[in-house]
Structure formats: structure tokens, C-alpha cells
Motif scaffolding. Structure first.
Motif, PDB file in Angstrom:
ATOM      1  N   THR A 193      -1.739   6.137 -13.155  1.00 55.31           N
ATOM      2  CA  THR A 193      -2.906   5.515 -13.776  1.00 55.31           C
ATOM      3  C   THR A 193      -3.508   6.485 -14.782  1.00 55.31           C
ATOM      4  O   THR A 193      -3.264   7.691 -14.724  1.00 55.31           O
ATOM      5  CB  THR A 193      -3.989   5.151 -12.732  1.00 55.31           C
ATOM      6  N   TRP A 212       4.115   1.802 -11.472  1.00 59.81           N
ATOM      7  CA  TRP A 212       4.690   2.706 -10.471  1.00 59.81           C
ATOM      8  C   TRP A 212       6.197   2.825 -10.629  1.00 59.81           C
ATOM      9  O   TRP A 212       6.849   1.980 -11.234  1.00 59.81           O
ATOM     10  CB  TRP A 212       4.312   2.302  -9.061  1.00 59.81           C
ATOM     11  N   ARG A 221      -2.789  12.497  -4.479  1.00 61.70           N
ATOM     12  CA  ARG A 221      -3.125  12.191  -5.867  1.00 61.70           C
ATOM     13  C   ARG A 221      -3.604  13.454  -6.572  1.00 61.70           C
ATOM     14  O   ARG A 221      -4.404  14.223  -6.037  1.00 61.70           O
ATOM     15  CB  ARG A 221      -4.222  11.142  -5.929  1.00 61.70           C
ATOM     16  N   THR A 230      -0.308   9.316  -7.937  1.00 65.96           N
ATOM     17  CA  THR A 230      -0.245   9.410  -6.482  1.00 65.96           C
ATOM     18  C   THR A 230       1.219   9.331  -6.098  1.00 65.96           C
ATOM     19  O   THR A 230       1.919   8.386  -6.486  1.00 65.96           O
ATOM     20  CB  THR A 230      -1.016   8.253  -5.809  1.00 65.96           C
ATOM     21  N   ASP A 235      -2.979  10.579 -13.945  1.00 66.40           N
ATOM     22  CA  ASP A 235      -3.449  10.549 -12.568  1.00 66.40           C
ATOM     23  C   ASP A 235      -2.306   9.893 -11.811  1.00 66.40           C
ATOM     24  O   ASP A 235      -1.927   8.751 -12.110  1.00 66.40           O
ATOM     25  CB  ASP A 235      -4.724   9.714 -12.425  1.00 66.40           C
ATOM     26  N   ARG A 294      -1.780   0.815 -15.307  1.00 66.59           N
ATOM     27  CA  ARG A 294      -1.340   1.221 -13.965  1.00 66.59           C
ATOM     28  C   ARG A 294       0.056   0.664 -13.718  1.00 66.59           C
ATOM     29  O   ARG A 294       0.306  -0.525 -13.927  1.00 66.59           O
ATOM     30  CB  ARG A 294      -2.301   0.665 -12.923  1.00 66.59           C
ATOM     31  N   THR A 321      -4.325   9.755   0.182  1.00 64.67           N
ATOM     32  CA  THR A 321      -5.082   8.641  -0.370  1.00 64.67           C
ATOM     33  C   THR A 321      -4.211   7.400  -0.378  1.00 64.67           C
ATOM     34  O   THR A 321      -2.991   7.501  -0.344  1.00 64.67           O
ATOM     35  CB  THR A 321      -5.578   8.980  -1.799  1.00 64.67           C
ATOM     36  N   THR A 373       0.850  -1.184   0.000  1.00 61.78           N
ATOM     37  CA  THR A 373       0.000   0.000   0.000  1.00 61.78           C
ATOM     38  C   THR A 373       0.887   1.235   0.000  1.00 61.78           C
ATOM     39  O   THR A 373       1.819   1.342   0.798  1.00 61.78           O
ATOM     40  CB  THR A 373      -0.921   0.022   1.232  1.00 61.78           C
ATOM     41  N   GLU A 408      -3.130   3.809  -2.294  1.00 59.08           N
ATOM     42  CA  GLU A 408      -3.084   3.012  -3.517  1.00 59.08           C
ATOM     43  C   GLU A 408      -2.679   1.605  -3.116  1.00 59.08           C
ATOM     44  O   GLU A 408      -1.611   1.415  -2.515  1.00 59.08           O
ATOM     45  CB  GLU A 408      -2.048   3.574  -4.501  1.00 59.08           C
ATOM     46  N   HIS A 409      -3.505   0.634  -3.420  1.00 56.38           N
ATOM     47  CA  HIS A 409      -3.205  -0.757  -3.088  1.00 56.38           C
ATOM     48  C   HIS A 409      -2.588  -1.419  -4.314  1.00 56.38           C
ATOM     49  O   HIS A 409      -3.251  -1.567  -5.344  1.00 56.38           O
ATOM     50  CB  HIS A 409      -4.476  -1.477  -2.639  1.00 56.38           C
ATOM     51  N   LEU A 410      -1.319  -1.791  -4.189  1.00 51.57           N
ATOM     52  CA  LEU A 410      -0.602  -2.436  -5.279  1.00 51.57           C
ATOM     53  C   LEU A 410      -0.718  -3.942  -5.100  1.00 51.57           C
ATOM     54  O   LEU A 410      -0.437  -4.462  -4.018  1.00 51.57           O
ATOM     55  CB  LEU A 410       0.864  -1.998  -5.289  1.00 51.57           C
ATOM     56  N   VAL A 416       2.600   6.260  -8.191  1.00 50.11           N
ATOM     57  CA  VAL A 416       1.719   5.302  -8.848  1.00 50.11           C
ATOM     58  C   VAL A 416       0.979   6.061  -9.955  1.00 50.11           C
ATOM     59  O   VAL A 416       0.289   7.049  -9.681  1.00 50.11           O
ATOM     60  CB  VAL A 416       0.714   4.676  -7.854  1.00 50.11           C
TER      61      VAL A 416
END
Length: 165
Positions: free
Chosen positions: A71, A141, A32, A81, A79, A139, A97, A27, A99-101, A69
Motif C-alpha cells: 500500500t 498483493w 508491516r 506487510t 508500506d 493496494r 498486524t 486475512t 491485513e483484510h483483503l 500486501v
């Protein structure tokens, strides 16, 4: 283009190394925004210190280097983060926020050198995807292992990661 000769074990020789590996779920907590490509450096420069200050204020310890990250790229606007990975559940910190990777197989490359030379590494990754009859996912990173303030530009280390799904 950056040299990208495949050596033993599927790694790449030269300035950039491309490998396929498996990563655990992670995470990333950060800020973002939708950012034009030309403004990414400015966004990172102002955002990383803000996120680091919020972590410190709330007693959150980063579990890794600064991470971005990406997207939903459209017309050179991302977009994105920018923040840090954490261990455990994301805290409820206003303005940040999570982001769950996902866990799973990824292709990743580690670039050594200034950020302005990253396009050559992305070209090598594009060639890898084409050579393996795959399309890069929307997506991905970047992890900034060594960056501004930690070394001169020739010593920067940036890892780029694409999940393989």
C-alpha cells in the motif's frame, strides 16, 4: 516485455497469464514496515522466517503461501506487510498486524521465473489496465507460490493480484 497474448477465456499465453476472477475475502497476518524497493528482498528474507516462527509459537497454521500486501507507494518506498493468510479471526500476536483483503473481482497474473524478471510482468499488467481504461488501485498483493529454497529461480511462481473494486 513478457508475451501477453489473450487466449480463450481471457487468460494469457506465454510465461505470464493474466486473468479476471473473483476471490473470497482473506486475512493476511504478518509484519508491516515502510521499505524502499531496493530493500524488499532483504526485508522478505528476514521477515518471513520471523512471522513463521511466531505462527509456530502460537499454534497458528498458515492458510496459504507467503504473501506481501503493498500500500501507499511513494518515491519507490512501499508500506508492505509480509506474512501468511489465515482462516478465521486474526490472533492478537504482538508485533504482527492483520491485513483484510476484500472479496470481489480481481485481475491477477502468475509469473514463472526469477524475481528479477517480475518487472516485465508488471509491464504486462500495466498494459492490461491501460487497455481496459482502468487505473491500478493503490493496494495490491503478491503471493509467493514457489520461491527461494523450493526450486531454482527458473521455477519460481509469483501471483500478483489487484482488486478491481
Amino acid at each position: 516485455m513478457v508475451p501477453h497474448r489473450t487466449g480463450a477465456g481471457g487468460t494469457t499465453a506465454g510465461a505470464d497469464r493474466i486473468e479476471v476472477t473473483t476471490l473470497p475475502a482473506r486475512t493476511v497476518v504478518g509484519r508491516r514496515e515502510s521499505v524502499p524497493m531496493a530493500d524488499l528482498a532483504t526485508f522478505f528474507g528476514r521477515t518471513i522466517p520471523i512471522v513463521a516462527a511466531e505462527f509456530e509459537r502460537h499454534g497458528i497454521t498458515p492458510a496459504g503461501p507467503p504473501t506481501a500486501v503493498y500500500t501507499n507507494e511513494a518515491h519507490q518506498v512501499f508500506d508492505v506487510t509480509v506474512g501468511f493468510p489465515i482462516e478465521g479471526e486474526p490472533p492478537g500476536v504482538g508485533g504482527l498486524t492483520a491485513e483484510h483483503l476484500p472479496a470481489g473481482r480481481v485481475v491477477r497474473a502468475e509469473h514463472i521465473g526469477p524475481y528479477r524478471t517480475l518487472p516485465s510482468m508488471y509491464a504486462a499488467l500495466s498494459a492490461w489496465f491501460a487497455g481496459h481504461a482502468r487505473v491500478p488501485p493503490p493496494r495490491m498483493w503478491e503471493e509467493y507460490l514457489v520461491g527461494p529454497g523450493a526450486a531454482d529461480e527458473s521455477g519460481y511462481r509469483t501471483r500478483v493480484v489487484y482488486p478491481l473494486g
